[in-house]
Design a protein around this motif. Structure first.
Motif, short mmCIF file in Angstrom:
data_model
loop_
_atom_site.label_atom_id
_atom_site.label_comp_id
_atom_site.label_asym_id
_atom_site.label_seq_id
_atom_site.Cartn_x
_atom_site.Cartn_y
_atom_site.Cartn_z
N MET A 1 0.85 -1.16 0.12
CA MET A 1 -0.07 0.02 -0.11
C MET A 1 0.97 1.32 -0.01
O MET A 1 0.77 2.29 -0.69
CB MET A 1 -1.01 0.04 1.11
CG MET A 1 -1.73 1.26 1.36
SD MET A 1 -2.84 1.31 0.07
CE MET A 1 -3.89 0.06 0.31
N ILE A 2 2.11 1.37 0.87
CA ILE A 2 2.99 2.41 0.97
C ILE A 2 4.22 1.74 0.66
O ILE A 2 4.66 1.11 1.40
CB ILE A 2 2.76 3.03 2.33
CG1 ILE A 2 1.56 3.80 2.23
CG2 ILE A 2 3.87 4.13 2.30
CD1 ILE A 2 1.27 4.38 3.88
N GLY B 1 -4.14 -3.32 4.64
CA GLY B 1 -4.73 -3.77 5.85
C GLY B 1 -4.03 -3.66 7.11
O GLY B 1 -4.53 -3.90 8.02
N GLU B 2 -2.80 -3.07 7.29
CA GLU B 2 -1.89 -2.81 8.43
C GLU B 2 -2.36 -1.63 8.92
O GLU B 2 -2.78 -0.72 8.31
CB GLU B 2 -0.47 -2.93 8.02
CG GLU B 2 0.35 -4.05 7.91
CD GLU B 2 1.88 -3.73 7.77
OE1 GLU B 2 2.54 -3.91 9.00
OE2 GLU B 2 2.31 -3.52 6.74
N MET B 3 -2.46 -1.59 10.18
CA MET B 3 -2.48 -0.34 11.10
C MET B 3 -1.10 -0.05 11.60
O MET B 3 -0.61 -0.84 12.52
CB MET B 3 -3.75 -0.71 12.09
CG MET B 3 -5.06 -0.80 11.53
SD MET B 3 -6.44 -1.26 12.87
CE MET B 3 -6.85 0.58 12.99
N LEU C 1 -13.98 -0.68 11.21
CA LEU C 1 -13.36 -0.01 9.85
C LEU C 1 -12.41 -1.31 9.20
O LEU C 1 -12.52 -1.63 8.13
CB LEU C 1 -13.04 1.34 9.85
CG LEU C 1 -12.82 1.90 8.41
CD1 LEU C 1 -14.00 2.33 7.79
CD2 LEU C 1 -11.86 3.11 8.40
N ASN C 2 -11.06 -1.43 9.98
CA ASN C 2 -10.25 -2.02 9.58
C ASN C 2 -10.65 -3.75 9.39
O ASN C 2 -10.17 -4.44 8.22
CB ASN C 2 -9.00 -2.28 10.26
CG ASN C 2 -7.92 -3.17 10.11
OD1 ASN C 2 -7.74 -4.17 10.58
ND2 ASN C 2 -7.04 -2.74 9.19
N ASP C 3 -11.47 -4.28 10.14
CA ASP C 3 -11.87 -5.52 10.11
C ASP C 3 -12.85 -5.53 8.84
O ASP C 3 -12.99 -6.70 8.27
CB ASP C 3 -12.93 -5.90 11.33
CG ASP C 3 -11.88 -6.05 12.62
OD1 ASP C 3 -10.74 -6.44 12.34
OD2 ASP C 3 -12.27 -6.02 13.52
N VAL D 1 -4.35 1.99 8.03
CA VAL D 1 -4.18 3.14 8.59
C VAL D 1 -3.01 3.43 9.07
O VAL D 1 -2.28 2.63 9.83
CB VAL D 1 -5.23 2.81 10.12
CG1 VAL D 1 -5.35 4.31 10.70
CG2 VAL D 1 -6.74 2.60 9.50
N VAL D 2 -2.60 4.70 8.89
CA VAL D 2 -1.43 5.27 9.35
C VAL D 2 -1.70 6.40 10.45
O VAL D 2 -2.24 7.24 10.21
CB VAL D 2 -0.54 5.73 8.20
CG1 VAL D 2 0.55 6.55 8.85
CG2 VAL D 2 -0.20 4.68 7.37
N LEU D 3 -1.41 6.07 11.51
CA LEU D 3 -1.63 6.90 12.70
C LEU D 3 -0.46 7.63 13.37
O LEU D 3 0.34 6.88 13.69
CB LEU D 3 -2.35 5.96 13.96
CG LEU D 3 -2.64 6.59 15.25
CD1 LEU D 3 -3.71 7.80 15.02
CD2 LEU D 3 -3.21 5.76 16.18
#
Length: 338
Positions: free
Chosen positions: A5-6, A52-54, A204-206, A212-214
């Motif tokens: 994704m990134i 899919g990674e957080m 949301l992730n499930d 998500v990048v936090l």
């Protein structure tokens, strides 16, 4: 095509600022030739994030977190390096790229201040060219999960900070992007609102496998949501790995609190455990003692077994060094973890 994704390679961002000379003579010289200083906000970082990674992206103020996010979202152009987000260059494929990301900056609003929240949503729906059917099915779930239905008719200026942040998060998800950037999304919010936002992000992730990048200074957000953490210091990545591994590597041991049925002395406890394995600390209550031990499962198991065998206890509690304390110690000691 990459399955990342990134995908970031040697990303660098430099800012050039004018440096004034001192005195009247220096001021005249500045009129003719200016001195500049170069500040390297982000220094040749490389990172790869799968769909899919957080991921928690953390660091002290000025470490380069927000600058990185602005480059990844296409707001800032890198000085050097390569960026691919979902197979696209954020700067050269701007129009197509922005339809695949959602962004929430905790201190900036994407909602129109004087109109009702739902009118802002409708405007963003048009901007992202979302169909009525997709909007209704997806936003129905978002509005329900974030509990913002009672807020839709209110102007944004009349919302509390917690209400506005929930609406900001919903606005970033109108087009159901596969990638969500959150920069300090819970800043200044009370505990109940933070919990609601965390629960929503997990859901949301499930449901959609949203990446998500936090970035946040509230490490309880990181612990609640992210298995992986990337730590930045002076523009460089000093740690990229599992949050659990960070705790294991840098946690300075564990504490076990024992509450006995009767008062104990240090000598009694040392007869059970020996002076080499554990350091005992008393509390104000003579029935309670805390054992400080190394972060070793076998040592901890043996200690508990021996104490329980020799003494009657009412309760025991196993304490870990907090993530916040671990990270603070890493920065204070200047430890660079490759």
């Amino acid at each position: 095509m990459s399955n990342l994704m990134i995908d970031v390679d040697n990303l660098t961002k430099e800012f050039k600022s004018h440096s004034s000379r001192s005195g009247l003579k220096g001021a005249f010289r500045d009129l003719l030739t200016r001195n500049y200083t170069v500040h390297q906000a982000v220094d040749s970082i490389s990172l790869k994030i799968k769909p899919g990674e957080m991921v928690g992206y953390i660091g002290e103020n000025g470490a380069g977190k927000s600058t990185t996010i602005k480059m990844l979202t296409g707001i800032l152009t890198p000085t050097a390096g390569n960026v691919r987000i979902n197979g696209m260059n954020p700067h050269k494929e701007r129009e197509r790229f922005v339809k695949t990301i959602g962004v929430v900056f905790g201190q900036r609003s994407q909602l129109w201040w004087d109109i009702a929240v739902q009118e802002s949503f409708r405007l963003l729906k048009k901007v992202y060219n979302v169909s009525d059917e997709d909007y209704k099915s997806h936003m129905g779930l978002v509005i329900e999960a974030l509990d913002i239905a009672p807020l839709l008719d209110k102007p944004v200026r009349k919302l509390s900070l917690g209400q506005r942040m929930r609406c900001e998060l919903a606005a970033a998800l109108i087009h159901n992007p596969p990638l969500l950037f959150l920069d300090e999304p819970t800043i200044g919010l009370d505990v109940l609102v933070k919990l609601k936002i965390r629960e929503f992000l997990k859901e949301l992730n499930d449901r959609y496998q949203t990446t998500v990048v936090l970035t946040t200074h509230d490490l309880t957000d990181i612990e609640a949501l992210c298995e992986r953490v990337i730590m930045l210091d002076e523009g460089k990545i000093i740690y990229d790995g599992a949050l659990s591994q960070l705790k294991t590597s840098w946690g300075e041991g564990k504490q076990i609190q024992f509450h006995f049925t009767s008062p104990k002395t240090r000598e009694e406890l040392l007869e059970t455990t020996g002076s080499e394995l554990v350091v005992w600390e008393p509390s104000e209550n003579a029935n309670s003692w805390t054992a400080n031990v190394t972060n070793d499962e076998e040592v901890i198991s043996v200690l508990i077994k021996d104490v329980v065998a020799d003494h009657k206890i009412l309760d025991l509690k196993l304490l870990e060094t907090s993530t916040e304390e671990i990270i603070r110690n890493i920065y204070e000691e200047g430890v660079i973890h490759g």
